[in-house]
Design a protein around this motif. Structure first.
Motif, PDB file in Angstrom:
ATOM      1  N   GLY A 153       0.829  -1.184   0.000  1.00 23.28           N
ATOM      2  CA  GLY A 153       0.000   0.000   0.000  1.00 23.28           C
ATOM      3  C   GLY A 153       0.871   1.244   0.000  1.00 23.28           C
ATOM      4  O   GLY A 153       1.793   1.393  -0.815  1.00 23.28           O
ATOM      5  N   ALA A 154       0.628   2.157   0.949  1.00 19.91           N
ATOM      6  CA  ALA A 154       1.396   3.391   1.028  1.00 19.91           C
ATOM      7  C   ALA A 154       2.887   3.135   1.204  1.00 19.91           C
ATOM      8  O   ALA A 154       3.727   3.893   0.710  1.00 19.91           O
ATOM      9  CB  ALA A 154       0.872   4.257   2.176  1.00 19.91           C
ATOM     10  N   ASN A 155       3.224   2.056   1.905  1.00 13.44           N
ATOM     11  CA  ASN A 155       4.641   1.757   2.118  1.00 13.44           C
ATOM     12  C   ASN A 155       5.339   1.331   0.838  1.00 13.44           C
ATOM     13  O   ASN A 155       6.528   1.594   0.655  1.00 13.44           O
ATOM     14  CB  ASN A 155       4.791   0.672   3.192  1.00 13.44           C
ATOM     15  N   LEU A 156       4.623   0.653  -0.064  1.00 14.35           N
ATOM     16  CA  LEU A 156       5.220   0.323  -1.351  1.00 14.35           C
ATOM     17  C   LEU A 156       5.380   1.583  -2.198  1.00 14.35           C
ATOM     18  O   LEU A 156       6.379   1.745  -2.909  1.00 14.35           O
ATOM     19  CB  LEU A 156       4.360  -0.719  -2.083  1.00 14.35           C
ATOM     20  N   THR A 157       4.412   2.479  -2.112  1.00 17.05           N
ATOM     21  CA  THR A 157       4.555   3.775  -2.792  1.00 17.05           C
ATOM     22  C   THR A 157       5.827   4.474  -2.330  1.00 17.05           C
ATOM     23  O   THR A 157       6.636   4.941  -3.138  1.00 17.05           O
ATOM     24  CB  THR A 157       3.327   4.654  -2.511  1.00 17.05           C
ATOM     25  N   LEU A 158       6.011   4.534  -1.019  1.00 17.40           N
ATOM     26  CA  LEU A 158       7.213   5.164  -0.471  1.00 17.40           C
ATOM     27  C   LEU A 158       8.484   4.440  -0.889  1.00 17.40           C
ATOM     28  O   LEU A 158       9.506   5.075  -1.197  1.00 17.40           O
ATOM     29  CB  LEU A 158       7.127   5.185   1.059  1.00 17.40           C
ATOM     30  N   ALA A 159       8.429   3.098  -0.890  1.00 17.05           N
ATOM     31  CA  ALA A 159       9.625   2.316  -1.214  1.00 17.05           C
ATOM     32  C   ALA A 159      10.093   2.588  -2.640  1.00 17.05           C
ATOM     33  O   ALA A 159      11.304   2.630  -2.911  1.00 17.05           O
ATOM     34  CB  ALA A 159       9.336   0.833  -1.019  1.00 17.05           C
ATOM     35  N   PHE A 213      -3.242  11.491   0.448  1.00 14.42           N
ATOM     36  CA  PHE A 213      -4.621  11.019   0.349  1.00 14.42           C
ATOM     37  C   PHE A 213      -5.494  12.140  -0.223  1.00 14.42           C
ATOM     38  O   PHE A 213      -5.466  13.266   0.272  1.00 14.42           O
ATOM     39  CB  PHE A 213      -5.143  10.606   1.731  1.00 14.42           C
ATOM     40  N   PRO A 214      -6.280  11.867  -1.282  1.00 12.71           N
ATOM     41  CA  PRO A 214      -7.077  12.920  -1.920  1.00 12.71           C
ATOM     42  C   PRO A 214      -8.105  13.535  -0.963  1.00 12.71           C
ATOM     43  O   PRO A 214      -8.765  12.814  -0.205  1.00 12.71           O
ATOM     44  CB  PRO A 214      -7.765  12.201  -3.078  1.00 12.71           C
ATOM     45  N   LYS A 215      -8.244  14.838  -1.026  1.00 10.21           N
ATOM     46  CA  LYS A 215      -9.186  15.522  -0.141  1.00 10.21           C
ATOM     47  C   LYS A 215     -10.640  15.210  -0.484  1.00 10.21           C
ATOM     48  O   LYS A 215     -11.520  15.291   0.380  1.00 10.21           O
ATOM     49  CB  LYS A 215      -8.950  17.031  -0.208  1.00 10.21           C
ATOM     50  N   ILE A 246      -7.145  -0.490   2.872  1.00 11.01           N
ATOM     51  CA  ILE A 246      -5.751  -0.253   2.489  1.00 11.01           C
ATOM     52  C   ILE A 246      -5.705   0.561   1.194  1.00 11.01           C
ATOM     53  O   ILE A 246      -6.265   0.159   0.174  1.00 11.01           O
ATOM     54  CB  ILE A 246      -4.991  -1.573   2.300  1.00 11.01           C
ATOM     55  N   TYR A 247      -5.040   1.691   1.262  1.00  9.43           N
ATOM     56  CA  TYR A 247      -4.906   2.589   0.115  1.00  9.43           C
ATOM     57  C   TYR A 247      -3.436   2.719  -0.279  1.00  9.43           C
ATOM     58  O   TYR A 247      -2.548   2.473   0.542  1.00  9.43           O
ATOM     59  CB  TYR A 247      -5.442   3.982   0.466  1.00  9.43           C
ATOM     60  N   PRO A 248      -3.170   3.184  -1.520  1.00  9.14           N
ATOM     61  CA  PRO A 248      -1.782   3.446  -1.918  1.00  9.14           C
ATOM     62  C   PRO A 248      -1.307   4.838  -1.523  1.00  9.14           C
ATOM     63  O   PRO A 248      -0.134   5.157  -1.673  1.00  9.14           O
ATOM     64  CB  PRO A 248      -1.842   3.313  -3.448  1.00  9.14           C
ATOM     65  N   TYR A 249      -2.228   5.665  -0.991  1.00  6.71           N
ATOM     66  CA  TYR A 249      -1.908   7.067  -0.719  1.00  6.71           C
ATOM     67  C   TYR A 249      -1.119   7.225   0.577  1.00  6.71           C
ATOM     68  O   TYR A 249      -1.242   6.432   1.514  1.00  6.71           O
ATOM     69  CB  TYR A 249      -3.200   7.881  -0.610  1.00  6.71           C
ATOM     70  N   LEU A 250      -0.367   8.311   0.641  1.00  2.57           N
ATOM     71  CA  LEU A 250       0.409   8.646   1.843  1.00  2.57           C
ATOM     72  C   LEU A 250      -0.449   9.467   2.802  1.00  2.57           C
ATOM     73  O   LEU A 250      -1.291  10.266   2.381  1.00  2.57           O
ATOM     74  CB  LEU A 250       1.657   9.441   1.475  1.00  2.57           C
ATOM     75  N   SER A 251      -0.190   9.285   4.067  1.00  2.00           N
ATOM     76  CA  SER A 251      -0.906  10.056   5.092  1.00  2.00           C
ATOM     77  C   SER A 251      -0.162  11.325   5.477  1.00  2.00           C
ATOM     78  O   SER A 251      -0.706  12.196   6.162  1.00  2.00           O
ATOM     79  CB  SER A 251      -1.113   9.197   6.341  1.00  2.00           C
ATOM     80  N   SER A 252       1.094  11.437   5.032  1.00  2.00           N
ATOM     81  CA  SER A 252       1.922  12.576   5.427  1.00  2.00           C
ATOM     82  C   SER A 252       3.049  12.756   4.418  1.00  2.00           C
ATOM     83  O   SER A 252       3.474  11.796   3.751  1.00  2.00           O
ATOM     84  CB  SER A 252       2.504  12.350   6.828  1.00  2.00           C
ATOM     85  N   THR A 253       3.525  13.983   4.297  1.00  2.00           N
ATOM     86  CA  THR A 253       4.705  14.223   3.466  1.00  2.00           C
ATOM     87  C   THR A 253       5.999  13.905   4.210  1.00  2.00           C
ATOM     88  O   THR A 253       7.081  13.965   3.634  1.00  2.00           O
ATOM     89  CB  THR A 253       4.751  15.691   3.005  1.00  2.00           C
ATOM     90  N   GLY A 280       8.055  11.127   5.274  1.00  2.00           N
ATOM     91  CA  GLY A 280       8.148   9.720   4.913  1.00  2.00           C
ATOM     92  C   GLY A 280       8.238   8.810   6.118  1.00  2.00           C
ATOM     93  O   GLY A 280       7.632   7.733   6.146  1.00  2.00           O
ATOM     94  N   ARG A 281       8.958   9.230   7.136  1.00  2.00           N
ATOM     95  CA  ARG A 281       9.098   8.396   8.328  1.00  2.00           C
ATOM     96  C   ARG A 281       7.762   8.231   9.027  1.00  2.00           C
ATOM     97  O   ARG A 281       7.392   7.133   9.447  1.00  2.00           O
ATOM     98  CB  ARG A 281      10.129   9.003   9.264  1.00  2.00           C
ATOM     99  N   ALA A 282       7.019   9.295   9.123  1.00  2.00           N
ATOM    100  CA  ALA A 282       5.706   9.226   9.769  1.00  2.00           C
ATOM    101  C   ALA A 282       4.733   8.396   8.938  1.00  2.00           C
ATOM    102  O   ALA A 282       3.953   7.597   9.468  1.00  2.00           O
ATOM    103  CB  ALA A 282       5.165  10.639   9.999  1.00  2.00           C
ATOM    104  N   ALA A 283       4.769   8.565   7.620  1.00  2.00           N
ATOM    105  CA  ALA A 283       3.851   7.840   6.746  1.00  2.00           C
ATOM    106  C   ALA A 283       4.132   6.344   6.732  1.00  2.00           C
ATOM    107  O   ALA A 283       3.234   5.529   6.560  1.00  2.00           O
ATOM    108  CB  ALA A 283       3.932   8.397   5.334  1.00  2.00           C
ATOM    109  N   SER A 284       5.389   5.970   6.938  1.00  2.00           N
ATOM    110  CA  SER A 284       5.781   4.557   6.834  1.00  2.00           C
ATOM    111  C   SER A 284       5.707   3.809   8.154  1.00  2.00           C
ATOM    112  O   SER A 284       5.799   2.580   8.156  1.00  2.00           O
ATOM    113  CB  SER A 284       7.212   4.453   6.312  1.00  2.00           C
ATOM    114  N   HIS A 285       5.575   4.511   9.268  1.00  2.00           N
ATOM    115  CA  HIS A 285       5.652   3.891  10.602  1.00  2.00           C
ATOM    116  C   HIS A 285       7.007   3.222  10.817  1.00  2.00           C
ATOM    117  O   HIS A 285       7.117   2.269  11.595  1.00  2.00           O
ATOM    118  CB  HIS A 285       4.532   2.859  10.804  1.00  2.00           C
TER     119      HIS A 285
END
Length: 873
Positions: A328-334, A712-714, A723-730, A732-737
């Motif tokens: 999901g979002a973590n693969l986007t970040l990766a 994440f789209p507004k 589970i979404y592909p979108y990030l919760s934050s700009t 990266g550390r916070a978005a990835s946990h």
């Protein structure tokens, strides 16, 4: 189970290999001695598909489609939406912009799970007993058609793991046979049928998933075991190739669209992040062009599993209903930070869409018309949180005329093990007494136990995620009573194994033909039935079945025994009683159970089935067993497959143990003779190992590296736990946990893990299924089969080969054919011997080779009745 901190950082595989030919001394070592410390060699990078062979057209369509996708859409395609996120047991994210609805993954070894108006087919193990390629295909096609009509994209079957190493294995019934050749033929034909019906087949569970105990840590802890890691199946290189990988090669060659990696570890590396298994053996050596999906919660890492060869995460969340995903979002970040190269994500998407287009699926598929979480017409679309209540079930009847096929398979899969003085077939007997709970119904109804997790009434289906809802279940009692009424036969039944006085009074009466029904059940590990945690605790019959048979046969001189079971049981102590005039194994036959056994007992179908496993005299005679107790402290239990290739009949032959009924054995109501063995050399020529280099990996389009573009789209309403592909934050550390977010891949991934440069081709590779020359015909074997009896019937001649080496089995199955032959007539049995059939795996050359040892061909009616033999030139 690892936590989210490991999303990007956990290493996929250990660093050394365990691959050597077993010596005789090693083969005789303790089966489960702990701490073998087997390791799995890293193999990188993950091979990129090339659309070779019959995949070319689908690959071209997929390439065009994937080239239009954004990074977020590619991630959405590879990541499940979470447990109970939508209608199917697993769903991947949709791409509405291009018309692709969410892909539906649904359990299916015997029918569409968790819905209604579907059929329940005979188990894989049962249909294997037919030794009939046509029925393998027909069953696969019918199941595929039902899944297709329900809106399923990927049918989660067929099964070659477990292969059936230990007869107590809980899910052996979902597979076919402990013989890899029989399983290979059965799985290939099933896949062809399924995919011809327009759904993607998913072969599972890859690989070494031979027991339920300790397959998952949370499940084991729930049973009171104190372990931190799942069981490791420790398998040497030769055994892997010649036994467990063999049927998966057949599956890949058959055009398989997807494979499910298993829960267990193999050589101490989890199967869903084991680069040796996924990158080396499956995608490189076997040339697998489809996609690998995880078993549900079998994924333990993010980037590491991606570069190790995993293509789809199921059901998407790290833990059910956690809302957290390794992808999901973590693969986007990766991908954005370079931990996972873009070509790897593109390859995931290409593999998924190539399989999709290959089976004829389009971008305008009808909607899913059922819901896995309720049979109600209306319910929440997102069952995990109870939101979006709407119509979720349309109760579409997809059964067609499949009942007739199921009845035919059940009959033609019934193995006649004993028939003294032509006791069978029955012909208008004066008085029939039917005894045993297994003849009757579950008093709570055929679907009265969730996931069929009980053994009440007749065994028409075993338990676990491989089960489905019965539309009806014809019991032996009801079918036999109907036959008796039509014949004017007196008929009585007692459906209680413990009604001893009543049973004694009934079967002691004059003229009684007594039919005793007994069973032995098993299933998946998340269900415990009477102390059986998936795997069977023993090989005896359930509900005091052995005592029931003994007691009845003492009183009745014409006792017929019918066994429904998920594998062999120990018949020692009663099978040779003169009062037991017939024994039949009817497997796990599905919804037409009673009709199928009645057709056999009364001769409407002349039996020709063969037992797909060996019936040994003792539990110990098999030489393998389940590991029931952790043997490595809190670390991963070590299950050492030190018997090598010597399982089932191969072990009985090696140990000179006389089975009660050997592999491939089965009687008929007529007789056959064998003659005129001929062998024709096809002059296939010499074998040439594959050489050369692959092309460089390709990517499709550039993507922004600005994290703001992936937030994440507004205008989209977030569904909790989805589970979404979108990030919760700009951030990266916070978005990835992940507190270690930002470390370069070189810090925690193996060498070459993210390389996109051309790679050397493996000698044993070259096409789906391996080096194409492995499939060259070397010899054609024929024999004459004559029906010498008084009835028309069918016969299953079998071809075995002795490879001749000191570590080779005495002989192994390499051909079979089910022939219909009228009385007094003859037919020609024909089987091709392929180069692969005559080869051994060479762990030094890492390729197949035909040794110089003499090779002998045998043809006969079972693994121990081989009247025809000839040495190959």
């Amino acid at each position: 189970m690892r936590g989210p901190v490991d999303v990007l950082l956990t290493l996929a595989a250990r660093t050394t290999s365990h691959s050597s030919t077993l010596t005789p001394d090693q083969l005789s070592s303790s089966i489960n001695s702990a701490n073998l410390n087997a390791t799995s060699a890293p193999f990188y990078p993950s091979p990129w598909m090339n659309g070779q062979g019959e995949w070319s057209a689908a690959y071209a369509k997929a390439k065009d489609f994937v080239s239009q996708l954004t990074l977020l859409e590619k991630v959405n395609l590879t990541t499940g939406v979470g447990w109970e996120g939508e209608q199917c047991v697993g769903q991947a994210g949709s791409i509405p912009r291009l018309g692709l609805r969410s892909m539906c993954m649904q359990d299916a070894p015997v029918g569409v799970r968790s819905t209604d108006y579907n059929s329940v087919f005979s188990s894989g193990q049962t249909v294997a007993a037919t030794f009939d390629r046509g029925l393998f295909y027909a069953r696969g096609h019918a199941m595929g058609a039902e899944h297709k009509a329900k809106g399923v994209t990927v049918q989660l079957g067929p099964v070659a793991g477990p292969l059936g190493r230990a007869p107590e294995g809980g899910r052996n019934w979902e597979g076919f046979s402990p013989d890899p050749y029989l399983t290979g033929v059965a799985i290939a034909e099933t896949i062809k049928g399924t995919q011809d019906a327009g759904v993607i087949a998913c072969a599972k569970h890859y690989i070494g998933n031979e027991q339920e105990h300790f397959r998952q840590v949370p499940e084991a802890i729930g049973y009171g075991y104190d372990i931190d890691e799942a069981l490791s199946s420790n398998i040497d290189d030769v055994t892997m190739h010649e036994l467990y990988l063999w049927p998966f090669a057949d599956a890949v060659r058959a055009g398989l669209g997807s494979i499910m990696c298993s829960y267990n570890q193999v050589n101490n590396s989890y199967a869903c992040q084991n680069s040796k298994l996924l990158n080396n053996l499956l995608k490189d050596e076997l040339g697998f062009q489809g996609f690998v999906m995880s078993d549900w919660q079998a994924q333990h890492t993010g980037a590491a599993s991606a570069v190790a060869g995993l293509d789809m995460s199921m059901p998407g969340d790290t833990l059910f209903n956690s809302g957290i995903s390794y992808w999901g979002a973590n693969l986007t970040l990766a991908v954005l930070n370079g931990t996972v190269p873009e070509y790897r994500l593109d390859d995931m998407a290409l593999r998924i869409m190539s399989a999709y287009f290959k089976v004829g699926l389009t971008l305008d598929e009808p909607p899913i018309n059922f819901d896995s979480w309720t049979l109600d017409t209306y319910g929440p679309l997102h069952a995990s949180v109870g939101s979006n209540v709407q119509q979720v079930n349309w109760h579409v009847d997809v059964r067609g005329d499949h009942g007739a096929l199921i009845r035919n398979i059940g009959a033609r899969a019934t193995v006649l093990l004993k028939n003294v003085n032509n006791t069978l077939p029955l012909s208008r007997p004066k008085f029939v007494a039917v005894i045993g709970e297994d003849a009757g119904p579950n008093l709570q109804g055929p679907n009265g136990c969730a996931d069929r997790g009980c053994d009440d009434g007749t065994l028409g289906m075993a338990w676990g995620s491989g089960s489905a809802n019965f539309p009806y279940l014809v019991t032996p009692d009801s079918a036999l009573q109907a036959q008796a009424l039509a014949d004017g036969t007196r008929y009585e039944s007692i459906l209680d194994n413990y009604a001893t006085p009543q049973i004694k009074a009934l079967v002691s009466q004059t003229d009684a033909t007594t039919i005793v029904f007994v069973n032995a059940d098993s299933g998946e590990g998340f269900v415990n039935v009477d102390g059986n945690e998936g795997d069977r605790q023993n090989l005896t019959l359930w509900h005091s079945g052995d005592e029931l048979v003994k007691n009845v046969s003492k009183l009745c001189s014409n006792t017929i025994v019918v066994i429904h079971s998920t594998g062999p049981t120990i018949l020692t102590g009663w099978h040779d009683s003169p009062n037991i005039t017939a024994i039949l194994w009817a497997g796990v036959p599905g919804q037409e159970s009673g009709n199928s056994i009645t057709d056999i007992l009364y001769g409407k179908v002349n039996p020709a089935a063969r037992t797909p496993f060996t019936w040994g005299p003792t539990r110990e005679s098999y030489g393998t067993d389940i590991l029931y107790t952790p043997n490595n402290g809190r670390d991963a239990p070590q299950d050492n497959f030190s018997e090598g290739v010597f399982i089932d009949y191969r072990n009985f032959d090696r140990q000179n143990i006389t089975p009660i009924y050997e592999f491939g054995y089965g009687l008929s109501y007529t007789t056959f003779s064998y003659s005129n063995l001929t062998i024709t050399n096809a002059h296939a020529g010499h074998y040439t190992p594959t050489t050369g280099m692959t092309e460089q990996a390709s990517t499709f389009g550039n993507h922004s590296t600005n994290l703001n573009d992936y937030l994440f789209p507004k205008n989209l309403t977030r569904i909790e736990q989805y589970i979404y592909p979108y990030l919760s934050s700009t951030d990266g550390r916070a978005a990835s946990h992940d507190p270690s977010y930002g470390q370069p891949a070189s810090k925690f991934l193996p060498d070459n893990a993210i390389s996109d440069s051309p790679q050397p081709k493996l000698a044993a590779s070259g096409a789906p299924g391996g080096n194409p020359q492995l499939w060259d015909v070397m010899y054609t074997v024929t024999a004459t089969i004559t029906n010498t009896g008084a009835r028309n019937g069918e016969e299953v001649p079998q071809l075995y080969i002795s490879l001749g080496g000191p570590n080779d089995p005495k002989h192994i199955l390499r051909g079979f054919e089910r022939l219909s032959i009228d009385t007094g007539k003859t037919a020609t049995f024909t089987a091709d011997l392929l180069r692969r059939d005559l080869s051994n795996w060479d762990p030094v050359k890492q390729d197949w080779a035909i040794t110089s040892y003499p090779k002998t061909v045998y043809v006969g009616s079972s693994s121990r009745n081989l009247p025809l033999a000839r040495t190959l030139e």
